[in-house]
Design a protein around this motif. Structure first.
Motif, PDB file in Angstrom:
ATOM      1  N   THR A  75     -14.362  31.018  30.616  1.00  0.00           N
ATOM      2  CA  THR A  75     -14.481  32.228  29.800  1.00  0.00           C
ATOM      3  C   THR A  75     -13.840  31.987  28.434  1.00  0.00           C
ATOM      4  O   THR A  75     -13.069  31.050  28.253  1.00  0.00           O
ATOM      5  CB  THR A  75     -13.783  33.426  30.465  1.00  0.00           C
ATOM      6  OG1 THR A  75     -12.402  33.115  30.662  1.00  0.00           O
ATOM      7  CG2 THR A  75     -14.433  33.769  31.800  1.00  0.00           C
ATOM      8  N   THR A  76     -14.157  32.879  27.497  1.00  0.00           N
ATOM      9  CA  THR A  76     -13.606  32.830  26.143  1.00  0.00           C
ATOM     10  C   THR A  76     -13.111  34.223  25.779  1.00  0.00           C
ATOM     11  O   THR A  76     -13.678  35.227  26.240  1.00  0.00           O
ATOM     12  CB  THR A  76     -14.693  32.387  25.146  1.00  0.00           C
ATOM     13  OG1 THR A  76     -15.218  31.125  25.555  1.00  0.00           O
ATOM     14  CG2 THR A  76     -14.140  32.255  23.728  1.00  0.00           C
ATOM     15  N   ALA A  77     -12.093  34.301  24.957  1.00  0.00           N
ATOM     16  CA  ALA A  77     -11.603  35.594  24.481  1.00  0.00           C
ATOM     17  C   ALA A  77     -12.757  36.397  23.878  1.00  0.00           C
ATOM     18  O   ALA A  77     -13.472  35.921  22.996  1.00  0.00           O
ATOM     19  CB  ALA A  77     -10.491  35.394  23.458  1.00  0.00           C
ATOM     20  N   THR A  78     -12.931  37.602  24.364  1.00  0.00           N
ATOM     21  CA  THR A  78     -14.021  38.468  23.920  1.00  0.00           C
ATOM     22  C   THR A  78     -13.783  38.927  22.481  1.00  0.00           C
ATOM     23  O   THR A  78     -12.648  39.206  22.094  1.00  0.00           O
ATOM     24  CB  THR A  78     -14.103  39.701  24.837  1.00  0.00           C
ATOM     25  OG1 THR A  78     -14.193  39.271  26.198  1.00  0.00           O
ATOM     26  CG2 THR A  78     -15.315  40.563  24.507  1.00  0.00           C
ATOM     27  N   LEU A 101      -4.126  48.808  31.479  1.00  0.00           N
ATOM     28  CA  LEU A 101      -3.496  47.732  32.241  1.00  0.00           C
ATOM     29  C   LEU A 101      -2.756  46.749  31.341  1.00  0.00           C
ATOM     30  O   LEU A 101      -1.980  45.923  31.828  1.00  0.00           O
ATOM     31  CB  LEU A 101      -4.560  46.968  33.041  1.00  0.00           C
ATOM     32  CG  LEU A 101      -5.361  47.767  34.080  1.00  0.00           C
ATOM     33  CD1 LEU A 101      -6.485  46.898  34.651  1.00  0.00           C
ATOM     34  CD2 LEU A 101      -4.462  48.279  35.191  1.00  0.00           C
ATOM     35  N   VAL A 102      -2.999  46.815  30.034  1.00  0.00           N
ATOM     36  CA  VAL A 102      -2.477  45.893  29.016  1.00  0.00           C
ATOM     37  C   VAL A 102      -3.011  44.485  29.290  1.00  0.00           C
ATOM     38  O   VAL A 102      -2.413  43.680  29.996  1.00  0.00           O
ATOM     39  CB  VAL A 102      -0.939  45.887  28.939  1.00  0.00           C
ATOM     40  CG1 VAL A 102      -0.499  45.055  27.733  1.00  0.00           C
ATOM     41  CG2 VAL A 102      -0.390  47.305  28.841  1.00  0.00           C
ATOM     42  N   VAL A 103      -4.180  44.208  28.723  1.00  0.00           N
ATOM     43  CA  VAL A 103      -4.884  42.965  29.037  1.00  0.00           C
ATOM     44  C   VAL A 103      -5.485  42.337  27.788  1.00  0.00           C
ATOM     45  O   VAL A 103      -5.752  43.017  26.795  1.00  0.00           O
ATOM     46  CB  VAL A 103      -6.033  43.214  30.049  1.00  0.00           C
ATOM     47  CG1 VAL A 103      -5.509  43.802  31.339  1.00  0.00           C
ATOM     48  CG2 VAL A 103      -7.129  44.113  29.462  1.00  0.00           C
ATOM     49  N   GLU A 104      -5.696  41.026  27.861  1.00  0.00           N
ATOM     50  CA  GLU A 104      -6.693  40.356  27.038  1.00  0.00           C
ATOM     51  C   GLU A 104      -7.993  40.359  27.822  1.00  0.00           C
ATOM     52  O   GLU A 104      -7.988  40.199  29.049  1.00  0.00           O
ATOM     53  CB  GLU A 104      -6.305  38.902  26.781  1.00  0.00           C
ATOM     54  CG  GLU A 104      -5.099  38.693  25.912  1.00  0.00           C
ATOM     55  CD  GLU A 104      -4.849  37.208  25.633  1.00  0.00           C
ATOM     56  OE1 GLU A 104      -3.884  36.917  24.937  1.00  0.00           O
ATOM     57  OE2 GLU A 104      -5.613  36.362  26.131  1.00  0.00           O
ATOM     58  N   SER A 164      -9.513  33.121  16.802  1.00  0.00           N
ATOM     59  CA  SER A 164      -9.170  33.157  18.227  1.00  0.00           C
ATOM     60  C   SER A 164      -8.177  34.273  18.512  1.00  0.00           C
ATOM     61  O   SER A 164      -8.042  34.720  19.653  1.00  0.00           O
ATOM     62  CB  SER A 164      -8.572  31.819  18.671  1.00  0.00           C
ATOM     63  OG  SER A 164      -7.299  31.629  18.078  1.00  0.00           O
ATOM     64  N   GLY A 165      -7.481  34.730  17.470  1.00  0.00           N
ATOM     65  CA  GLY A 165      -6.403  35.689  17.661  1.00  0.00           C
ATOM     66  C   GLY A 165      -5.086  35.000  17.928  1.00  0.00           C
ATOM     67  O   GLY A 165      -4.043  35.647  17.996  1.00  0.00           O
TER      68      GLY A 165
END
Length: 294
Positions: A230-233, A109-112, A167-168
């Motif tokens: 939420t936070t970036a996995t 799906l092209v996701v973060e 964080s990226g």
């Protein structure tokens, strides 16, 4: 014709694998899907049992970006979903990425990937505490590292052990394993430490989100401990010009950071780092490492 692949006995249609999503590096969608497949052993423990929210960028970071919590249309029946009631929809459900097949489906799906600090069996009962250190220009991740070191020592004074990841994007995340605790209490404790950090480091830190306060300082964002946030996995790719990763880092790397680029990790950097270090955030998933809040 859309290629069909089989992953752990599940048939998946993978689309547009040759589509370039990151023109700066020429990175194609198929490379993103491959990245998640080879990183799954490290990433899945951080996704498992946590409802996931997606930031989708199907045309790359320069195209349309949109955040979604609901299972997208066409979600296979075998993808786990969990009830996550929301005020606007008490019957809402969100995907949960439990296995490699689900991870590859989501990658297509092209996701973060963004996850809360709690698991689906115990909504709003956190087993992690998080700080998102966000630099206000001209501050950079170098200043975030100095603040992270202060927070690490402050947390240690309360018997808590912190782990770091990029964080990226432009900042740094600190994650702390905690004994299951209501999100409300974790949020209050995190806010207390953010206020303390500003009091101790007034020239470097701000604990409030107001943009007018942030130039040249590090915003210690404690709000992501709220149950609804939420936070970036760990290990997720980010919708950035280059395929950057929210990558675990060592405290030696944090302490030694003098240039922002030292803590920028791209997709191709992760396999060698896993080979060298293993999953630096594995202790977050070990209940024996969790401690109670003071």
């Amino acid at each position: 014709m859309t290629p069909i692949t089989e992953v752990e006995g599940r048939r998946l249609a993978l689309s547009n694998l040759d589509k370039v999503l990151h023109p700066a590096t020429g990175t194609a969608k198929g490379e993103l899907v491959h990245y998640y497949a080879i990183t799954a052993a490290a990433m899945l423990p951080h996704l498992r049992d946590r409802p996931v929210s997606f930031l989708r960028y199907p045309d790359g970071p320069d195209g349309q970006l949109f955040f979604t919590k609901n299972p997208p249309p066409g979600t296979p029946a075998w993808v786990t979903t969990a009830p996550v009631p929301r005020s606007e929809d008490p019957r809402a459900r969100q995907p949960v990425i439990q296995d490699l097949a689900s991870l590859v489906w989501a990658a297509n799906l092209v996701v973060e990937f963004h996850t809360p600090q709690w698991r689906m069996e115990t909504p709003a009962i956190a087993d992690r505490l998080v700080f998102d250190l966000d630099p206000g220009p001209p501050a950079t991740v170098v200043q975030c590292c100095a603040v992270a070191l202060w927070l690490r020592e402050r947390l240690a004074a309360d018997g808590l052990e912190a782990y770091a990841k990029t964080s990226g994007a432009k900042g740094l995340h600190l994650l702390v394993p905690v004994e299951p605790t209501p999100s409300e209490r974790v949020s209050a404790y995190a806010r207390q430490l953010a206020v303390e950090a500003e009091a101790k480091l007034p020239a470097q830190v701000v604990h409030r989100m107001a943009k007018a306060l942030r130039p040249g300082k590090v915003f210690v964002d404690h709000s992501q401990n709220a149950a609804a946030k939420t936070t970036a996995t760990p290990y997720t790719l980010r919708a950035q010009p280059r395929p950057t990763v929210s990558a675990p880092v060592t405290w030696d790397e944090v302490e030694g950071c003098r240039e922002p680029e030292r803590l920028v990790f791209l997709m191709d950097d992760i396999a060698p780092r896993l080979e060298r270090y293993g999953d630096l955030l594995a202790p977050l998933n070990d209940p024996a490492r969790a401690r109670g809040l003071p």
